[in-house]
Design a protein around this motif. Structure first.
Motif: not given
Length: 243
Positions: A21-35, A37-47
């Protein structure tokens, strides 16, 4: 440690794996990690950096770090073996815990829902514990009373010792919890009961097979009623409201 290598490592003591039995991350949790990453990546593109490599480097670094974090927090599993359980993280470099059926208190294995409130109900301090294998997304699992984390570790675990809790049960034993992912916890306890019965742990098997599902409330005063092994705790929350 992979599931296959863990099963092979402990096969002589526990026998083969009956269920996993695997207590794997839910799609919502994965979405938070992806979000994130996108936020941090976007901030780096400001400069951005002067070159394409410098501009993309932070994005790659953030992706690797967040991916590793998800790998380590999302690899909690419960293996039901012929003669015991393997509980814990199977992330690279980490080793799970081993609990034989003869080390488990008969009648203490119960299916649990509302697992997000497990720590609040059993330990209001909320500190991480090596015997409570629960993630923020865990909603259901199995509770049991068994050996100390030192006995179940099977290795030195110098850093893990920091998270070892004190014995919480009335008879000086340790409370354990393992998430069951999307599998209903009562199905998991049935699998444990069957394996324990086949291994000769008849009393454990009979008590586990008939254990009803416990819905946690998050109130420490309910811990003794919901989770076998915990002592009665006064309902402090009720007293405060009465005041």
């Amino acid at each position: 440690m992979s599931v296959r290598s863990a099963a092979r490592r402990h096969r002589e003591e526990l026998g083969g794996v009956v269920a996993e039995y695997w207590d794997k991350p839910t799609p919502k949790t994965i979405g938070v990690f992806v979000g994130t990453w996108l936020l941090l990546s976007g901030l780096t593109l400001v400069s951005p950096g002067e070159t394409i490599l410098l501009a993309l480097a932070p994005t790659v670094v953030f992706g690797v770090l967040l991916g590793l974090a998800l790998l380590y927090v999302g690899n909690e599993r419960l293996l039901v073996c012929e003669r015991g359980l393997i509980i814990g993280s199977f992330a690279p470099g980490l080793r799970p815990y081993v609990i034989r059926y003869d080390q488990i208190v008969p009648g203490s294995v119960v299916p649990v829902t509302g697992a997000g409130r497990y720590t609040k109900e059993t330990d209001p301090g909320g500190l991480p514990q090596s015997t409570v294998r629960r993630s923020v997304w865990t909603r259901q699992g199995v509770h049991l009373v068994g050996p100390s984390p030192k006995d179940a570790r099977r290795h030195r675990g110098r850093f893990a010792k920091v998270l070892d809790p004190r014995p919480l049960t009335f008879d000086g034993r340790w409370a354990w919890f393992a998430g069951t992912g999307s599998t209903a916890p009562e199905h998991v306890t049935v699998a444990i009961a069957r394996a324990a019965g086949a291994a000769g742990a008849v009393e454990l098997a009979q008590a586990t097979a008939s254990a009803p599902v416990r819905e946690l409330s998050g109130n420490p005063a309910d811990a003794a009623r919901h989770l076998p092994g915990f002592p009665d705790i006064p309902d402090l929350r009720g007293r405060e409201s009465a005041r």
